[in-house]
Motif scaffolding. Sequence first.
Motif, PDB file in Angstrom:
ATOM      1  N   ARG A 192       1.873   3.035   8.858  1.00 43.05           N
ATOM      2  CA  ARG A 192       1.692   2.514  10.220  1.00 43.05           C
ATOM      3  C   ARG A 192       2.764   3.085  11.169  1.00 43.05           C
TER       4      ARG A 192
ATOM      5  N   CYS B 282       3.030  -2.819  12.957  1.00 46.06           N
ATOM      6  CA  CYS B 282       2.596  -3.793  11.944  1.00 46.06           C
ATOM      7  C   CYS B 282       2.787  -5.219  12.448  1.00 46.06           C
TER       8      CYS B 282
ATOM      9  N   LYS C  68      -7.475  -2.079  -0.542  1.00 44.48           N
ATOM     10  CA  LYS C  68      -6.956  -2.977  -1.582  1.00 44.48           C
ATOM     11  C   LYS C  68      -8.090  -3.307  -2.547  1.00 44.48           C
TER      12      LYS C  68
ATOM     13  N   SER D 224       0.815  -1.208   0.000  1.00 37.76           N
ATOM     14  CA  SER D 224       0.000   0.000   0.000  1.00 37.76           C
ATOM     15  C   SER D 224       0.857   1.270   0.000  1.00 37.76           C
TER      16      SER D 224
ATOM     17  N   GLU E 260      -2.189 -15.442   9.044  1.00 38.87           N
ATOM     18  CA  GLU E 260      -1.764 -14.183   8.415  1.00 38.87           C
ATOM     19  C   GLU E 260      -3.009 -13.325   8.200  1.00 38.87           C
ATOM     20  N   GLY E 261      -3.001 -12.073   8.673  1.00 39.71           N
ATOM     21  CA  GLY E 261      -4.148 -11.204   8.436  1.00 39.71           C
ATOM     22  C   GLY E 261      -3.981 -10.428   7.138  1.00 39.71           C
ATOM     23  N   ILE E 262      -5.030 -10.350   6.333  1.00 43.06           N
ATOM     24  CA  ILE E 262      -4.983  -9.560   5.094  1.00 43.06           C
ATOM     25  C   ILE E 262      -5.987  -8.430   5.226  1.00 43.06           C
ATOM     26  N   LEU E 263      -5.488  -7.227   5.376  1.00 41.22           N
ATOM     27  CA  LEU E 263      -6.348  -6.058   5.558  1.00 41.22           C
ATOM     28  C   LEU E 263      -6.925  -5.650   4.197  1.00 41.22           C
TER      29      LEU E 263
ATOM     30  N   GLU F  65     -14.108  -9.346  14.709  1.00 38.36           N
ATOM     31  CA  GLU F  65     -12.781  -9.434  14.105  1.00 38.36           C
ATOM     32  C   GLU F  65     -11.816 -10.126  15.065  1.00 38.36           C
TER      33      GLU F  65
ATOM     34  N   THR G  85      -9.596  -9.226   6.719  1.00 36.25           N
ATOM     35  CA  THR G  85     -10.335  -8.335   7.633  1.00 36.25           C
ATOM     36  C   THR G  85     -10.766  -7.071   6.897  1.00 36.25           C
ATOM     37  N   ARG G  86     -11.805  -6.395   7.452  1.00 36.04           N
ATOM     38  CA  ARG G  86     -12.313  -5.145   6.881  1.00 36.04           C
ATOM     39  C   ARG G  86     -12.682  -5.304   5.405  1.00 36.04           C
TER      40      ARG G  86
ATOM     41  N   TYR H 254      -5.167   2.974  10.366  1.00 35.60           N
ATOM     42  CA  TYR H 254      -6.466   3.441  10.890  1.00 35.60           C
ATOM     43  C   TYR H 254      -6.299   3.623  12.397  1.00 35.60           C
TER      44      TYR H 254
ATOM     45  N   PHE I 294      -8.426  -7.083  15.306  1.00 38.26           N
ATOM     46  CA  PHE I 294      -7.452  -8.068  14.842  1.00 38.26           C
ATOM     47  C   PHE I 294      -6.258  -8.149  15.792  1.00 38.26           C
ATOM     48  N   THR I 295      -5.700  -7.000  16.140  1.00 41.63           N
ATOM     49  CA  THR I 295      -4.536  -6.972  17.024  1.00 41.63           C
ATOM     50  C   THR I 295      -4.868  -7.558  18.395  1.00 41.63           C
TER      51      THR I 295
END
Lengths: 217, 217, 217, 217, 217, 217, 217, 217
Positions: free
Chosen positions: D142, E184, F14, D90, F7-10, F97, F36-37, D167, F196-197
């Motif tokens: 970030r 991150c 995107k 990104s 693995e999180g994919i935001l 989430e 996510t999102r 965010y 998520f975090t």
Amino acid sequence: HRRGIPEGILAEGKTPEEVRDLAEAAVETTGRALVTRADETHRETVESTFTPTAATVSVDDRAGTITVTSEAFEEPSLAAAVCIITGGTSDYPVAGEAGAVVEAVGADCTVIQDIGVANIDRLFDQLAEIRAADVVIAVAGREAALPTVVAGQVDGPVIGVPVSTGYGHGGDGEAALGGLLQSCTALSVVNVDAGFTAGVQAALIARAVDEAAESRK
Amino acid sequence: HRRGIPEGILAEGKTPEEVRDLAEAAVETTGRALVTRADETHRETVESTFTPTAATVSVDDRAGTITVTSEAFEEPSLAAAVCIITGGTSDYPVAGEAGAVVEAVGADCTVIQDIGVANIDRLFDQLAEIRAADVVIAVAGREAALPTVVAGQVDGPVIGVPVSTGYGHGGDGEAALGGLLQSCTALSVVNVDAGFTAGVQAALIARAVDEAAESRK
Amino acid sequence: HRRGIPEGILAEGKTPEEVRDLAEAAVETTGRALVTRADETHRETVESTFTPTAATVSVDDRAGTITVTSEAFEEPSLAAAVCIITGGTSDYPVAGEAGAVVEAVGADCTVIQDIGVANIDRLFDQLAEIRAADVVIAVAGREAALPTVVAGQVDGPVIGVPVSTGYGHGGDGEAALGGLLQSCTALSVVNVDAGFTAGVQAALIARAVDEAAESRK
Amino acid sequence: HRRGIPEGILAEGKTPEEVRDLAEAAVETTGRALVTRADETHRETVESTFTPTAATVSVDDRAGTITVTSEAFEEPSLAAAVCIITGGTSDYPVAGEAGAVVEAVGADCTVIQDIGVANIDRLFDQLAEIRAADVVIAVAGREAALPTVVAGQVDGPVIGVPVSTGYGHGGDGEAALGGLLQSCTALSVVNVDAGFTAGVQAALIARAVDEAAESRK
Amino acid sequence: HRRGIPEGILAEGKTPEEVRDLAEAAVETTGRALVTRADETHRETVESTFTPTAATVSVDDRAGTITVTSEAFEEPSLAAAVCIITGGTSDYPVAGEAGAVVEAVGADCTVIQDIGVANIDRLFDQLAEIRAADVVIAVAGREAALPTVVAGQVDGPVIGVPVSTGYGHGGDGEAALGGLLQSCTALSVVNVDAGFTAGVQAALIARAVDEAAESRK
Amino acid sequence: HRRGIPEGILAEGKTPEEVRDLAEAAVETTGRALVTRADETHRETVESTFTPTAATVSVDDRAGTITVTSEAFEEPSLAAAVCIITGGTSDYPVAGEAGAVVEAVGADCTVIQDIGVANIDRLFDQLAEIRAADVVIAVAGREAALPTVVAGQVDGPVIGVPVSTGYGHGGDGEAALGGLLQSCTALSVVNVDAGFTAGVQAALIARAVDEAAESRK
Amino acid sequence: HRRGIPEGILAEGKTPEEVRDLAEAAVETTGRALVTRADETHRETVESTFTPTAATVSVDDRAGTITVTSEAFEEPSLAAAVCIITGGTSDYPVAGEAGAVVEAVGADCTVIQDIGVANIDRLFDQLAEIRAADVVIAVAGREAALPTVVAGQVDGPVIGVPVSTGYGHGGDGEAALGGLLQSCTALSVVNVDAGFTAGVQAALIARAVDEAAESRK
Amino acid sequence: HRRGIPEGILAEGKTPEEVRDLAEAAVETTGRALVTRADETHRETVESTFTPTAATVSVDDRAGTITVTSEAFEEPSLAAAVCIITGGTSDYPVAGEAGAVVEAVGADCTVIQDIGVANIDRLFDQLAEIRAADVVIAVAGREAALPTVVAGQVDGPVIGVPVSTGYGHGGDGEAALGGLLQSCTALSVVNVDAGFTAGVQAALIARAVDEAAESRK
Ligand SMILES: Nc1ncnc2c1ncn2[C@@H]1O[C@H](COP(=O)(O)O)[C@@H](O)[C@H]1O
Ligand SMILES: Nc1ncnc2c1ncn2[C@@H]1O[C@H](COP(=O)(O)O)[C@@H](O)[C@H]1O
Ligand SMILES: Nc1ncnc2c1ncn2[C@@H]1O[C@H](COP(=O)(O)O)[C@@H](O)[C@H]1O
Ligand SMILES: Nc1ncnc2c1ncn2[C@@H]1O[C@H](COP(=O)(O)O)[C@@H](O)[C@H]1O
Ligand SMILES: [Mg+2]
Ligand SMILES: [Mg+2]
Ligand SMILES: [Mg+2]
Ligand SMILES: [Mg+2]
Ligand SMILES: [Mg+2]
Ligand SMILES: [Mg+2]
Ligand SMILES: [Mg+2]
Ligand SMILES: [Mg+2]
């Protein structure tokens, strides 16, 4: 440097010696000096520098200003009036700093204190006098409602000066500044506690007024 | 309400009908109306309201202003000059809003665009014209260095107007506002994008100048 | 640790003993040490630590720096020039801190003070000298217009350093920082009062310039 | 305007026609134009303006850039290398904007993507290539740890570019900006998302490097 | 009040007498007391209050903690390991405050200092030891890149603690806090300088780990 | 990448295609993917990518999550319990989430909604169930008093998650974040809306608890 | 000035002499004076000013208040009850300032301390007493959850007072203020540390309650 | 839930169906429902849900409120008066939201609009009516001077409500909020645009006033 507007020397953050040197240079080149935000050590050093025969040193303790004028200096005089008003007694130092500039340019200078909106009758009692001025400097802390209310009552330009005398959220002058920038009556604004800047702006307007009169005589 | 200064009607956040009603009332009671921050829907409604025989409607699309003047209204004229300068083309809407007020009070109004400090020669080329004004409105976004530089070059009062055309930290006009409040040359300031307020403040100074000339004739 | 760039030891928040230990270690391993933001107690302790026969201690009181160089240390020399400019005298400490780094790497270092935009002629008088440098560090407080104006006049990279010498809204260097980040002429920026960082960045550029010359000889 | 650095035209907030006019003027006077933050409407208008025989239009959709080069324009070439690195995908638009400037000045330009510190091995794998550059542009959103880590590993100047892709608290690029300004390894910084500014700064350094080589040949 | 977690008594803003009274009450009811952010006057008063035969008083000057344990108190012991790491020496007070809590609950406590990312090799040298812990507390000021980098290298939970040891924009710990919240790599975070809170959170995790082991034995 | 943590994919920011590619890569290398999102376009693209015979796609519309699990993937299972609580219904997306991560690692996951402090009895009714968990995730907007109150009632670690569902001053989650960082009961915190975090941090604690049990069996 | 509400004299930022003069004027015109934020020097000067035969001076050291009542003054009495509650001992000064106003108007005033939500049972133990009041002032620092929880348990109006006793992000009372403004139970709020304002607001409500009873007897 | 105060349902951020379900539940359990910040889709769904024979639905479009009252519900009536005043027409939505609550509890409710301080005579014309109320809600945007001025003129409690109708610095209601918190006349305050909260607080005071009268009859 400009005709009639004294060079301001900000004492805060300078040693007494630095202030003295700058004041001597200003007096030599322009006939006078205006020191602002001076504390006792600055005052003592400056006062002992200029001999009474060569220059007049006048001090306003509460406002933190020192004005030095050489004997040779010819005091200007402007056909224009500035009125400085304050909300409460703690606004005096800022008002006094503005007043020192206004007086230095030779405009008529009236100071009216303690007419904050909490007791709005005191303000209305003074309106006639305020309206008589060509330009108004309105100095106020906390919520700074005074400049807004006054600008709705007078026909000339009003310069609002926020003051940092509160505590809590916005007590450092930010609430006052925000309120002045958002004023529903049209004001122009200077920074928090910036009496000097307000004084210069009023002096420049006073000079424009004076010049207009002159040039059409 | 004050002699000569038109009532401003902020269209933003109002329906076309609300704006129309306020404009009709203003024209009826004061002979004219100045609508600011108007979009196309406001413009269409206002334009179709006033018949050409009864009132003149003049519109500045880029500035978002609509000025309505009744046939009967006697245009004022002030013996005072205002110069409006901008840093770049994106500052025009704010400058135009200021200009609408200045013209409405009948002061002389010059607009000089695109003289930001990146190419400082363009600014110096225009200095003589800027200096000729009684009061300067300097409109600038991003770091807003223009008003500071100009205030060091002219002898009259300068009103700085910060503009919200940047991006990133301070890009919403906060960097420009902060810079103007901290200007090392004395400025007075209005809020971000507040062309209307700057215009009123300049108009009030212009009137004070004009009155001074009158009263001493 | 990098070739030629001295390790900086931030004295602020450390005891004189901690600073001394760190300085001794740096001198032992790299031949020298650069202490920044040192007060009198740090200076006294460091000065009494190194015997004149073993190391040279040079102090800049106003900048708060102490440079210790062991006898054995071979001073570097770079074929590159850095020019450090300031808006006013209160910017000196930050400029001096930057200068200490630039000199330590052996670049050519010129300091030109008091050329803020209020009196823009002084700036134009110095332009030829400023343009002669490979990289410019422009140090300024309040609205920090100087770096923006200079970056429009020179062809090399300019690093802007905001200074915290104002008062009121943005007076802690935030107005200066915001203005530099929004500069309409391209600048890179370091944090408020971060003379050391600006000095290192300029030194790294100077070294790149020097190396380019070397490698193509 | 400067030798070799293209004039940037910020499309955001301008109509396609305004952008087209500015681009035509730039191509006419300087041989080329670099439009940034262009959307589809800007692109269509610009592309249909220049005939392929007279000028080359190259577009980077993701970066939002349009580069127009007249046939007559002589592409510059600098003996200096810039490496642009990013933390994640990104960050590409900002990196691409920087790259457009770097390529326009004719410096060597390498882009290495997705080497954020979450998987630090990818970063170390690329270190040799990064170290080979004369100046590094490190783009990260970030918490923006990447520029800090890289500046500790390379010997040349690093320019950090904060990106607004998060965010929550600080997600608009403020956390990244704050982190870069506080970096414990020396960086210079540009504003949030200011790829153009970083590109210009790197280009100016590249030119200084190139000139040094030239002047000593 | 909870099993094993000592009651924290924040000395800052309390008189020595108030701290002493609170400490006596805590020792009487829970067998011990943990005073944080104590200065010399607090320490003297507390130390002279408890006779060596009745209670042990242990003090950490740099961390500002005082731990009082009555003779009768039975020290807890947890089968869980906490590793506390810091970026630089100025982070010690915060790390020490966290450590006082972790030790009070009887978890294994390792402190590894000065492994900030500027010299990333020192960090990698310690990775095996850090990975051996059940939970990591990562303490860092300035841009606080350390917790982010470490959380990418270890398999257990990492708690980030921002420290207020910088200067300029974000130097009060806000840059570090913002960076940790945007990390991150997944971290949980406590407030600026909140070593005590981080210590309690780690202690609660250590206890959960210990209990899991117990309940399944 | 870590054992058991997906693995999180935001998806936010995107394109559907970018998300699909990242999801395919994650499923191929790790057996699953957690997006996510995600909005409707992301969901449609991802759902139509994976054939039911090769992978299971499960979607939570309100939470914006998509979990893809390949047929071959062996679901993990942890002997540890996580309880997720919310103040009100608008906190669900963030809680969901977090829950998607907790379930992906195979921990026991209980969600208890709408137990904000306005009706504190509902909270006390659920305390036994909350206390049974090894770690609590407390999700709350507005003033976010819930995590503070709960952390005073349970013996295990509590992770507070501020939510951006208010309006006015602090309504973007800043009031909630500030309150959690200042909590008088010890909490660790993640960023605004960072379900998520919080989920990853709880999962890491759950794994530590599970491992402790394992290694001592 | 209003019936029953004493004039507040803010000592902070005033010299002892200024405070004494204002107190003498207030006692002369209204029969009493209430000085707030007084330090020792203010107290000494005020105490030595009023002779015991003419006026009673009562001082609250921790709250920083001085109440002067002339012999002739007829103490008011209101048929209304105010309950002031605090989260912890460091909230006392603010609570005491509020209490001084409430007592001066002659309302029933109960103060209940140390019932913060960390140990929520103490709060529930006092609920009957709190509910008996006509209006509640809830004073709390850090995350200020107490006023929110209490407003959910009582049927009368609750005024929340944020206190500046924390540290780190929001520790200057901003987190507490933000939380109170966002409270999910309806509160009205005063500024950080503004015990005086809360006291006046509660006193005005108490008077309205008292008057209602009177007028309908 | 409290006697007489309707449960508020915030429609913003909820689907029409969610709002409908919550409204049905509230009507069933308490006899009525008050929906705030409703848009057209919420209104349509709610209006079509309740049959006219079972419940009355009354809607205020500008205020965004929907009040549903079951046939069986016995309207309360309080012997207490609330006066709601506004500075300008754009403050109406917030005032209307407050009014919906005040009317729902059966207090006397007067709304006086457009009495901002720009034309202070309109305010003074209404003072007698304002003073007749037991409690005043003063709603104002921009600099919000109105509540401050009014609180200096009336003897009962005043609740200030800041409104977000400005632009530029502080135009999101922050300037108004800051001004109200700093008011030199004692006010209590609610969040920006929080008409509902102000209405509940006024309703609770009205009920206390009513009860006082009752209990002494
Ligand atoms: N563009 C503008 N910026 C700032 N103030 C304005 C503007 N246009 C009108 N006003 C002021 O706003 C007032 C009208 O506000 P309103 O009642 O909302 O229409 C006028 O009296 C003007 O003083
Ligand atoms: N993406 C960008 N970010 C920052 N500055 C830019 C960008 N693109 C162009 N500029 C600068 O903005 C100036 C043009 O501004 P404008 O007159 O508004 O087109 C150019 O001289 C460039 O220095
Ligand atoms: N909702 C989320 N909030 C915060 N971080 C996330 C979220 N979803 C994924 N991530 C993280 O963001 C990283 C992916 O970022 P990206 O490369 O931009 O897809 C993953 O490694 C996750 O650690
Ligand atoms: N502790 C306090 N906090 C807020 N306002 C106060 C306090 N004490 C006095 N005041 C108010 O400040 C005004 C006095 O201001 P001054 O003229 O500066 O003495 C009084 O009329 C009170 O309304
Ligand atoms: Mg006026
Ligand atoms: Mg000037
Ligand atoms: Mg340049
Ligand atoms: Mg490096
Ligand atoms: Mg990890
Ligand atoms: Mg707990
Ligand atoms: Mg209640
Ligand atoms: Mg009142």
